[in-house]
Design an enzyme around this catalytic site. Structure first.
Site, PDB file in Angstrom:
ATOM      1  N   HIS A   1     -38.395 -27.464 -16.260  1.00 29.97           N
ATOM      2  CA  HIS A   1     -38.049 -26.837 -15.033  1.00 29.97           C
ATOM      3  C   HIS A   1     -38.175 -28.248 -13.928  1.00 29.97           C
ATOM      4  CE1 HIS A   1     -42.667 -27.310 -14.726  1.00 29.97           C
ATOM      5  NE2 HIS A   1     -42.210 -27.314 -13.289  1.00 29.97           N
TER       6      HIS A   1
ATOM      7  N   GLU B   1     -37.564 -33.588 -11.585  1.00 31.67           N
ATOM      8  CA  GLU B   1     -38.949 -34.178 -11.283  1.00 31.67           C
ATOM      9  C   GLU B   1     -39.004 -35.645 -11.531  1.00 31.67           C
ATOM     10  OE1 GLU B   1     -42.186 -31.810 -11.946  1.00 31.67           O
ATOM     11  OE2 GLU B   1     -41.215 -29.970 -11.749  1.00 31.67           O
TER      12      GLU B   1
END
Length: 274
Positions: free
Chosen positions: A115, A133
């Site tokens: 994610h 990220e």
């Protein structure tokens, strides 16, 4: 020598699914212990390699997961929210290197619990270059001139790190079977691997360069639905690209882009029907 360590949770040894990383789920307390132990392996190996000052930043969810009473006594811990630089809080130019522990692959990719910050996000872009990220955090480290020396997580996180940062050292503690199933080392064996690789990473630090971010970057966030994009667009200075769920923001530097991302993703999560 000062070392900075950002610790996420999805990439920690043996954790396959949400029941381990959500504070409301039954496996969470077990996962906190494994996370803390894994962090201690990094700290011990870093001290053994000549590091003298080690800062740990708890970087998962509410960012209060690591058990401080079980953490190596000579390390310092940043815990809790709200933090202006979130997963990279506390980093500055005085650090010789950064390490990312418990990291995962970016959104939409093969990898355990992959994610990008929140599940509303499909993709992050910096100047049309897709990142996750890990990439965003590495850019923040690069802003301060700090190289990311080491990444530990699942095999797909390790692959992403190696593609992103030349000469980085990685430790794949588990192999992805699906987004919610893994073939994992035991914590003991993972600890041995991490210890070896952290020592290797510190010794190799002069061969790793900071990931320098572009000047005046344009941030784009592609959301999963238009409602999320509409919420993110409430932040001044943002625009929705017509016909898409992409919200863009022109930033003065990567730190402003990072904080804009934090605000936009928080707003997007207020969407009540997905």
């Amino acid at each position: 020598m000062k070392l900075y360590v950002s610790v996420d949770m999805e990439g920690i040894t043996g954790l396959p699914d949400q029941s381990y990383v959500d504070a409301d789920k039954h496996n969470y307390e077990r996962a906190r212990k494994i996370m803390t132990d894994e962090t201690n392996h990094v700290i011990e190996a870093a001290f053994a390699s000549g590091c003298e000052d080690i800062l740990i930043n708890d970087s998962h969810s509410k960012m209060n997961n690591i058990l401080i009473d079980q953490l190596h006594p000579e390390a310092q811990l940043i815990t809790g929210e709200v933090k202006p630089l979130s997963m990279m809080q506390g980093l500055d130019k005085t650090y010789a290197g950064a390490m990312f522990v418990g990291y995962h692959a970016r959104a939409g990719q093969f990898g355990v619990m992959s994610h990008a910050m929140v599940h509303a996000v499909r993709n992050f872009y910096i100047n049309d270059h897709v990142i996750g990220e890990m990439g965003f955090n590495a850019y923040v480290a690069g802003y301060f001139g700090v190289p990311v020396l080491f990444v530990a997580g699942d095999d797909q996180a390790a692959k992403e790190a190696e593609e992103l940062i030349p000469n980085i050292t990685t430790a794949a503690v588990k192999e992805t079977i699906s987004r919610s199933a893994v073939k994992s080392l035991t914590p003991k064996k993972a600890g041995e691997l991490i210890t070896e690789k952290v020592k290797q990473a510190v010794a190799n630090r002069h061969h790793v360069k900071p990931l320098i971010p572009p000047e005046q970057p344009k941030l784009k966030i592609e959301f999963n639905n238009h409602g999320q994009a509409e919420w993110a667009n409430l932040m001044p200075g943002t625009e929705i690209e017509p016909g898409t769920t992409i919200v863009s923001y022109q930033a003065k530097d990567i730190l402003e882009a990072y904080q804009a991302m934090l605000v936009m993703t928080e707003l997007a999560m207020d969407t009540t029907f997905s």
